[in-house]
Design a protein around this motif. Structure first.
Motif, PDB file in Angstrom:
ATOM      1  N   PHE A  58       0.741  -1.334   0.076  1.00 35.66           N
ATOM      2  CA  PHE A  58       0.016  -0.109  -0.086  1.00 35.66           C
ATOM      3  C   PHE A  58       0.986   1.226  -0.018  1.00 35.66           C
ATOM      4  O   PHE A  58       0.496   2.149   0.560  1.00 35.66           O
ATOM      5  N   GLY A  59       1.913   1.325  -0.611  1.00 36.15           N
ATOM      6  CA  GLY A  59       2.610   2.567  -0.883  1.00 36.15           C
ATOM      7  C   GLY A  59       3.785   2.667   0.176  1.00 36.15           C
ATOM      8  O   GLY A  59       4.463   3.582   0.387  1.00 36.15           O
ATOM      9  N   LEU A  60       3.924   1.807   1.347  1.00 38.31           N
ATOM     10  CA  LEU A  60       4.599   1.874   2.308  1.00 38.31           C
ATOM     11  C   LEU A  60       5.861   1.009   2.193  1.00 38.31           C
ATOM     12  O   LEU A  60       5.789  -0.064   1.535  1.00 38.31           O
ATOM     13  N   ALA A  61       7.076   1.489   2.763  1.00 32.48           N
ATOM     14  CA  ALA A  61       8.428   0.973   2.614  1.00 32.48           C
ATOM     15  C   ALA A  61       9.046   0.353   3.643  1.00 32.48           C
ATOM     16  O   ALA A  61       8.464   0.882   4.805  1.00 32.48           O
ATOM     17  N   GLY A  62       9.694  -0.333   3.557  1.00 30.62           N
ATOM     18  CA  GLY A  62      10.418  -0.918   4.899  1.00 30.62           C
ATOM     19  C   GLY A  62      12.126  -0.739   4.793  1.00 30.62           C
ATOM     20  O   GLY A  62      12.434  -1.010   3.480  1.00 30.62           O
ATOM     21  N   ARG A  63      12.793  -0.331   5.691  1.00 32.26           N
ATOM     22  CA  ARG A  63      14.084  -0.036   5.651  1.00 32.26           C
ATOM     23  C   ARG A  63      14.898  -1.065   6.109  1.00 32.26           C
ATOM     24  O   ARG A  63      14.597  -1.871   7.115  1.00 32.26           O
ATOM     25  N   LEU A  64      15.896  -1.432   5.526  1.00 35.88           N
ATOM     26  CA  LEU A  64      16.871  -2.655   6.015  1.00 35.88           C
ATOM     27  C   LEU A  64      17.514  -2.507   7.186  1.00 35.88           C
ATOM     28  O   LEU A  64      18.076  -1.425   7.386  1.00 35.88           O
ATOM     29  N   SER A  65      17.324  -3.399   8.118  1.00 35.76           N
ATOM     30  CA  SER A  65      18.183  -3.126   9.238  1.00 35.76           C
ATOM     31  C   SER A  65      19.546  -3.256   8.898  1.00 35.76           C
ATOM     32  O   SER A  65      19.933  -3.871   7.854  1.00 35.76           O
ATOM     33  N   ARG A  66      20.442  -2.793   9.968  1.00 39.35           N
ATOM     34  CA  ARG A  66      21.907  -2.974   9.490  1.00 39.35           C
ATOM     35  C   ARG A  66      22.379  -4.495   9.220  1.00 39.35           C
ATOM     36  O   ARG A  66      22.923  -4.819   8.542  1.00 39.35           O
ATOM     37  N   ASN A  67      21.627  -5.347  10.159  1.00 40.68           N
ATOM     38  CA  ASN A  67      22.073  -6.935   9.798  1.00 40.68           C
ATOM     39  C   ASN A  67      21.754  -7.403   8.730  1.00 40.68           C
ATOM     40  O   ASN A  67      22.382  -7.993   7.928  1.00 40.68           O
ATOM     41  N   VAL A  68      20.534  -7.094   8.186  1.00 41.43           N
ATOM     42  CA  VAL A  68      20.241  -7.507   7.154  1.00 41.43           C
ATOM     43  C   VAL A  68      20.721  -6.924   5.873  1.00 41.43           C
ATOM     44  O   VAL A  68      21.117  -7.609   4.876  1.00 41.43           O
ATOM     45  N   TYR A  69      21.186  -5.848   5.992  1.00 41.04           N
ATOM     46  CA  TYR A  69      21.818  -4.958   4.861  1.00 41.04           C
ATOM     47  C   TYR A  69      23.347  -5.717   4.587  1.00 41.04           C
ATOM     48  O   TYR A  69      23.679  -5.966   3.874  1.00 41.04           O
ATOM     49  N   TYR A  70      23.976  -6.027   5.831  1.00 37.06           N
ATOM     50  CA  TYR A  70      25.282  -6.744   5.642  1.00 37.06           C
ATOM     51  C   TYR A  70      25.154  -8.099   5.103  1.00 37.06           C
ATOM     52  O   TYR A  70      25.892  -8.457   4.463  1.00 37.06           O
ATOM     53  N   GLN A  71      24.119  -8.684   5.493  1.00 37.91           N
ATOM     54  CA  GLN A  71      23.792 -10.211   5.047  1.00 37.91           C
ATOM     55  C   GLN A  71      23.660 -10.023   3.614  1.00 37.91           C
ATOM     56  O   GLN A  71      24.302 -10.829   2.961  1.00 37.91           O
ATOM     57  N   LEU A  72      22.909  -9.185   2.975  1.00 39.06           N
ATOM     58  CA  LEU A  72      22.856  -8.681   1.669  1.00 39.06           C
ATOM     59  C   LEU A  72      24.044  -8.479   0.737  1.00 39.06           C
ATOM     60  O   LEU A  72      24.537  -8.996  -0.138  1.00 39.06           O
ATOM     61  N   VAL A  73      24.731  -7.496   1.512  1.00 36.77           N
ATOM     62  CA  VAL A  73      26.085  -7.076   0.804  1.00 36.77           C
ATOM     63  C   VAL A  73      26.928  -8.359   0.954  1.00 36.77           C
ATOM     64  O   VAL A  73      27.744  -8.431  -0.082  1.00 36.77           O
ATOM     65  N   ASP A  74      27.039  -9.256   1.864  1.00 38.29           N
ATOM     66  CA  ASP A  74      27.946 -10.370   1.965  1.00 38.29           C
ATOM     67  C   ASP A  74      27.803 -11.166   0.616  1.00 38.29           C
ATOM     68  O   ASP A  74      28.625 -11.856  -0.074  1.00 38.29           O
ATOM     69  N   ALA A  75      26.408 -11.281   0.243  1.00 34.33           N
ATOM     70  CA  ALA A  75      25.965 -12.086  -0.860  1.00 34.33           C
ATOM     71  C   ALA A  75      25.988 -11.607  -2.035  1.00 34.33           C
ATOM     72  O   ALA A  75      25.754 -11.897  -3.258  1.00 34.33           O
ATOM     73  N   ALA A  76      26.215 -10.137  -2.423  1.00 32.56           N
ATOM     74  CA  ALA A  76      26.304  -9.090  -3.333  1.00 32.56           C
ATOM     75  C   ALA A  76      27.459  -9.201  -4.308  1.00 32.56           C
ATOM     76  O   ALA A  76      28.407 -10.192  -4.123  1.00 32.56           O
ATOM     77  N   GLU A  77      26.827  -9.080  -5.626  1.00 31.39           N
ATOM     78  CA  GLU A  77      28.024  -8.746  -6.706  1.00 31.39           C
ATOM     79  C   GLU A  77      27.968  -7.115  -7.122  1.00 31.39           C
ATOM     80  O   GLU A  77      27.585  -6.501  -6.533  1.00 31.39           O
ATOM     81  N   THR A  78      29.401  -7.128  -7.841  1.00 24.88           N
ATOM     82  CA  THR A  78      29.318  -5.682  -8.219  1.00 24.88           C
ATOM     83  C   THR A  78      29.291  -5.845  -9.824  1.00 24.88           C
ATOM     84  O   THR A  78      29.384  -6.772 -10.397  1.00 24.88           O
ATOM     85  N   ARG A  79      28.691  -4.697 -10.322  1.00 25.72           N
ATOM     86  CA  ARG A  79      28.320  -4.603 -11.929  1.00 25.72           C
ATOM     87  C   ARG A  79      28.769  -3.242 -12.360  1.00 25.72           C
ATOM     88  O   ARG A  79      28.213  -2.278 -11.778  1.00 25.72           O
ATOM     89  N   GLU A  80      29.589  -3.215 -13.275  1.00 29.36           N
ATOM     90  CA  GLU A  80      29.866  -1.997 -13.867  1.00 29.36           C
ATOM     91  C   GLU A  80      28.865  -1.355 -14.790  1.00 29.36           C
ATOM     92  O   GLU A  80      28.303  -1.972 -15.548  1.00 29.36           O
ATOM     93  N   SER A  81      28.739   0.131 -14.604  1.00 28.89           N
ATOM     94  CA  SER A  81      27.642   0.653 -15.171  1.00 28.89           C
ATOM     95  C   SER A  81      28.428   1.523 -16.734  1.00 28.89           C
ATOM     96  O   SER A  81      29.636   1.507 -16.524  1.00 28.89           O
ATOM     97  N   ALA A  82      27.693   1.896 -17.629  1.00 27.57           N
ATOM     98  CA  ALA A  82      28.322   2.506 -18.654  1.00 27.57           C
ATOM     99  C   ALA A  82      29.062   3.732 -18.234  1.00 27.57           C
ATOM    100  O   ALA A  82      29.815   3.973 -19.091  1.00 27.57           O
ATOM    101  N   ASP A  83      28.452   4.481 -17.318  1.00 27.74           N
ATOM    102  CA  ASP A  83      29.181   5.556 -16.745  1.00 27.74           C
ATOM    103  C   ASP A  83      30.382   5.553 -15.867  1.00 27.74           C
ATOM    104  O   ASP A  83      30.872   6.355 -15.306  1.00 27.74           O
ATOM    105  N   GLY A  84      30.883   4.163 -15.790  1.00 25.22           N
ATOM    106  CA  GLY A  84      32.014   3.878 -14.909  1.00 25.22           C
ATOM    107  C   GLY A  84      31.757   3.700 -13.443  1.00 25.22           C
ATOM    108  O   GLY A  84      32.789   3.104 -12.846  1.00 25.22           O
ATOM    109  N   HIS A  85      30.643   3.978 -12.919  1.00 26.68           N
ATOM    110  CA  HIS A  85      30.446   3.624 -11.638  1.00 26.68           C
ATOM    111  C   HIS A  85      30.180   2.132 -11.509  1.00 26.68           C
ATOM    112  O   HIS A  85      29.838   1.403 -12.424  1.00 26.68           O
ATOM    113  N   CYS A  86      29.980   1.540 -10.113  1.00 26.63           N
ATOM    114  CA  CYS A  86      29.903   0.249  -9.975  1.00 26.63           C
ATOM    115  C   CYS A  86      28.568   0.063  -9.220  1.00 26.63           C
ATOM    116  O   CYS A  86      28.664   0.519  -8.003  1.00 26.63           O
TER     117      CYS A  86
END
Length: 183
Positions: free
Chosen positions: A133-161
């Motif tokens: 219903f248009g409402l968002a949830g903010r990732l807790s610090r623990n969940v954020y780090y859990q997802l970052v640990d599983a993450a990959e990097t992908r380079e974009s056309a403008d050079g950022h990652c």
């Protein structure tokens, strides 16, 4: 309006009512406040009954006037410091990521529930995800780090990652590394 009157309109806290089908008039502001950590307060005092908070959370909807508690007969605006939901758990199943809010909502990261990096009231860039219903949830610090640990990097056309992961057939961005700063 008294909270007891608001609760009278609902049969239970387990189900999310069809808030998108209810169109009552906005009756004003209710003295409820949801802190950035997901804690609820009424007139400055914290709620002590989790069942009451869960019930009230099931009545939340984002309207043009702001975050509202909605029943079939009434609609009241409340104040929210950041996002009304906090994502407290992440689980990978069958290649997709499932998130759980502190109210027990479960959602799969997909095209309807996409991570977006937004700025918190404290000025930090942290991902959030649409819950309902248009409402968002903010990732807790623990969940954020859990997802970052599983993450990959992908380079974009403008050079950022982009730092992110795939879920529900979509690239879910957890953050961006500026060009030249990528490891």
């Amino acid at each position: 309006m008294q909270i007891d009157r608001l609760l009278h309109h609902c049969d239970g806290a387990a189900e999310i009512p069809p808030l998108d089908q209810w169109h009552p008039p906005l009756l004003g502001d209710m003295p409820l406040f949801i802190q950035a950590d997901g804690q609820w307060q009424h007139e400055g005092r914290p709620f002590t009954r989790p069942q009451l908070v869960r019930l009230l959370a099931s009545l939340l909807r984002q309207d043009p006037e702001g975050t509202c508690l909605v029943t079939p007969a009434e609609r009241w605006r409340i104040e929210v410091a950041d996002c009304p939901f906090v994502i407290v758990d992440a689980d990978q199943r069958d290649g997709d990521w499932w998130l759980t809010t502190h109210y027990g909502d479960q959602l799969r990261l997909d095209q309807s529930h996409v991570l977006q990096v937004t700025t918190t009231p404290e000025g930090e860039d942290v991902p959030q995800v649409n819950v309902r219903f248009g409402l968002a949830g903010r990732l807790s610090r623990n969940v954020y780090y859990q997802l970052v640990d599983a993450a990959e990097t992908r380079e974009s056309a403008d050079g950022h990652c982009d730092v992110g992961l795939w879920s529900g057939g979509h690239w879910q961005v957890l953050g961006v590394i500026a060009a030249g700063e990528a490891p």
